[in-house]
Design an enzyme around this catalytic site. Structure first.
Site, short mmCIF file in Angstrom:
data_model
loop_
_atom_site.label_atom_id
_atom_site.label_comp_id
_atom_site.label_asym_id
_atom_site.label_seq_id
_atom_site.Cartn_x
_atom_site.Cartn_y
_atom_site.Cartn_z
N PHE A 110 0.81 -1.22 0.00
CA PHE A 110 0.00 0.00 0.00
C PHE A 110 0.85 1.27 0.00
CE2 PHE A 110 0.85 -0.02 4.53
CZ PHE A 110 0.64 1.27 4.97
N LYS A 111 2.10 1.17 0.42
CA LYS A 111 2.95 2.36 0.46
C LYS A 111 3.16 2.96 -0.92
CE LYS A 111 3.55 1.31 4.83
NZ LYS A 111 4.78 1.03 5.52
N ASP A 112 2.97 2.15 -1.97
CA ASP A 112 3.16 2.67 -3.33
C ASP A 112 2.21 3.82 -3.65
OD1 ASP A 112 5.23 0.92 -4.15
OD2 ASP A 112 3.78 -0.65 -4.63
#
Length: 493
Positions: A110-112
C-alpha cells in the site's frame, strides 16, 4: 493559502511545499493544518470521475499552495501504467464484506500509493530551490522498498533506508537489497523498527549534521508517514473505495461506512480520519493490531504505554510500539491543543507512557474502535478466508479481517484494507494453508503457493530471484547517524 505548523507548537508557519521538504518540524512534532474540513470539495464532487480525478481534488485541497497544473502533472506521473490495475486500488468482495486492495503498485504494498506520489510532490516543491534532498527513512518492511522505488535515480535526490535486521520477510529484504539506482543506500540495523524510527527522528533533530549537510547544499527529508506529503495521498483511496461501492450499488451516497485497517505507525488509518473530516460519511475506523497491541490498549483505556515486550510476528510491518502518526490524531481530537500534545509526547519520551484526558478519550471512541489478532488467529484467518471465499490474504490483511469478523455486522458497508500482496509473505501464507515449509526458501514458497492456489505472484516479485544483491550493510543504532551522513555525501556527490 493554508499554512502548516507543528503538532507541538505554532512557532513555525510553512506552506505545504515547505512542510514536505522539511519532513518533520524543528521541535520534533509533525506538520498539520488547523482545519482539514474548511473549503473541502463536496462529497458529490469527490465521488465523480476516476481515481485520478479524486486524487486531484484531495491533493488540491490539502496541499493548496500547489497549482492545479502542478497537481495534475504529479497525479499523471504517479498513477498510470506503474499500477497493474486501472482502478489503482480496486475494491473486491469477500463474503458479505469488501476488501480494498492497495497493493497493485510496483512494490506490491500500500505504500506505493503515497510513495509514487511523494517524489513528484518533492520535485515540484524544490523547483528553483537549488538544494539537493537526502531522504532518510526507517522501515518495518514495505516503506523502504516503496521509497527506494519511488526515488531511485530522481535527480538531486538521494535515499537512505534503515530496516531492522532479521525482522522483515525474505522477499521484503530482497526487494531492498537488490534495489537499482545510483542514488540509493540500504542498511540493516541491530534492533527493531522502533529503534530505527527513533534514531531517524534524532538524525533530523541533529543541528550539527544539518549544518554540515547545508554546507554541501543538502537538506534532509523523510519518506515515512511523518511526512505530510506521504500522508495526504492516502486520503484519496478512502473516497475512491466509497465511490466504487456506490457505483456497485453496495451503498447510496450519504450512507455510513466502516473501515478496518491493519495498523502499525497509524498513518494508514489516520488518512481515513482525514477523509472523515473532509466529509466522507465514515462511521467507525477499526484499528487492528497484532501481538504488539499498544494501540488496542490505548484506544480501550486512553493510556499509551510502550513499556512492554516487543513481539516478532508474521505481520512484521505492524511490529511497532511507537505509532508516530497518533500524535496528529491527538492534535485534532484536542481541538489543536499544541501544549497538551507536547506534554503527552514529553511523557512518552521521558516515562514511556502517557494518559489522555477523559474528554479526549470520549472523542476518540466516537470514531475509533479496536481489536487484535495474534499469529495463531492470523494463520487461522488466512486459511478460513481461502477455504470459504477463495481470497488469498497476506498476514497483515488477515489481522484486520480477523478483527472485522469479530464485530457484529449491522447492515453498514464494511471495508477491510488489504495492505500487501500475499506473495510478499509466501512462506507464512503457505504455512497457514497447511503446507510444510521446512527448509524451503522464499522463491520455493512463492512457487508452491502459486501452484497450490492457482494464483500468480506479481511479476516484480518473481523477478527478484534473478536480481543481484547490492546491499548487505548492518550497523548498530548508534552508528546510523554516521551512516546517513556518509550516504548523503556518497550518493549526492
Amino acid at each position: 493559502m493554508t499554512t502548516y505548523h507543528s503538532t507541538r507548537s505554532r512557532n513555525e508557519s510553512l506552506t505545504s511545499k515547505q512542510a514536505i521538504l522539511e519532513g518533520i518540524a524543528q521541535d520534533g512534532g509533525l506538520f498539520v493544518r488547523d482545519d482539514v474540513a474548511a473549503g473541502a470539495p463536496s462529497l458529490e464532487q469527490l465521488l465523480a470521475g476516476t481515481y485520478q480525478d479524486r486524487a486531484r481534488l484531495v491533493l488540491g485541497h490539502l496541499l493548496d499552495d500547489f497549482t492545479a497544473e502542478e497537481i495534475s502533472t504529479c497525479v499523471e506521473a504517479a498513477y498510470g501504467a506503474n499500477f497493474d490495475s486501472k482502478l489503482i486500488t480496486p475494491v473486491t468482495p469477500c463474503g458479505q464484506d469488501w476488501t480494498l486492495e492497495l497493493w497493485h503498485g510496483p512494490t506490491s504494498a500500500f505504500k506505493d500509493v503515497a510513495l509514487q506520489m511523494l517524489p513528484q510532490l518533492m520535485r515540484v516543491s524544490r523547483a528553483g530551490d537549488g538544494r539537493r534532498v537526502m531522504i532518510v527513512t526507517a522501515t518495518s518492511g514495505d516503506t523502504g522498498k516503496a521509497a527506494l522505488e519511488g526515488f531511485a535515480d530522481v535527480e538531486g535526490t538521494g535515499v537512505t533506508v534503515f530496516y531492522p535486521h532479521g525482522k522483515v520477510s525474505d522477499i521484503q529484504r530482497l526487494q531492498m537489497a537488490t534495489q537499482r539506482g545510483a542514488n540509493v543506500a540500504v542498511c540493516a540495523i541491530e534492533g527493531n523498527f522502533d529503534d530505527a524510527q527513533s534514531e531517524v527522528k534524532r538524525i533530523f533533530a541533529d543541528e550539527a549534521l544539518r549544518a554540515r549537510l547545508a554546507e554541501r547544499n543538502v537538506v534532509l527529508s523523510s519518506a515515512n508517514s511523518i511526512n505530510v506529503g506521504r500522508l495526504v495521498p492516502q486520503v484519496t483511496y478512502y473516497f475512491d473505495a466509497y465511490a466504487q461501492l456506490a457505483a456497485a450499488g453496495a451503498l447510496k451516497p450519504g450512507d455510513a461506512i466502516d473501515f478496518c485497517v491493519p495498523t502499525g505507525n497509524f498513518g494508514d488509518v489516520l488518512a481515513g480520519y482525514y477523509a472523515k473530516l473532509m466529509g466522507l460519511p465514515v462511521r467507525t475506523l477499526v484499528v487492528a493490531s497484532n501481538a504488539n497491541d499498544v494501540l488496542t490498549d490505548f484506544i480501550t483505556t486512553g493510556t499509551y504505554d510502550r513499556r512492554r515486550p516487543f513481539h516478532k510476528t508474521i505481520s512484521p510491518s505492524m511490529d511497532i510500539l511507537v505509532s508516530s502518526n497518533l500524535e496528529r490524531l491527538l492534535f485534532y481530537l484536542s481541538d489543536g491543543d499544541c501544549e497538551l500534545v507536547s506534554s503527552l509526547m514529553a511523557d512518552l519520551a521521558e516515562k514511556g507512557a502517557y494518559t489522555v484526558p477523559p474528554t479526549l478519550l470520549t472523542r476518540l471512541h466516537e470514531t475509533f474502535a479496536c481489536g487484535r489478532a495474534d499469529d495463531a488467529a492470523t494463520r487461522e484467518t488466512i486459511r478460513a478466508v481461502w477455504d470459504e471465499h477463495h481470497v488469498l490474504l497476506d498476514p497483515h490483511t488477515a489481522v484486520a479481517r480477523h478483527v472485522l469478523d469479530a464485530r457484529p455486522a449491522d447492515g453498514v458497508a464494511r471495508v477491510c484494507l488489504s495492505t500487501a500482496s500475499p506473495y510478499k509473505f509466501s512462506a507464512d501464507v503457505l504455512a497457514a494453508l497447511g503446507h510444510d515449509v521446512s527448509g524451503m526458501g522464499g522463491f520455493a514458497c512463492m512457487d508452491a503457493l502459486s501452484e497450490l492456489t492457482g494464483t500468480e505472484p506479481p511479476a516484480a516479485l518473481s523477478a527478484l530471484r534473478d536480481a543481484e544483491e547490492r546491499f548487505d550493510d548492518v550497523v548498530s543504532v548508534s552508528d546510523m547517524n554516521r551512516y546517513a551522513e556518509d550516504s548523503a555525501v556518497r550518493v549526492l556527490a
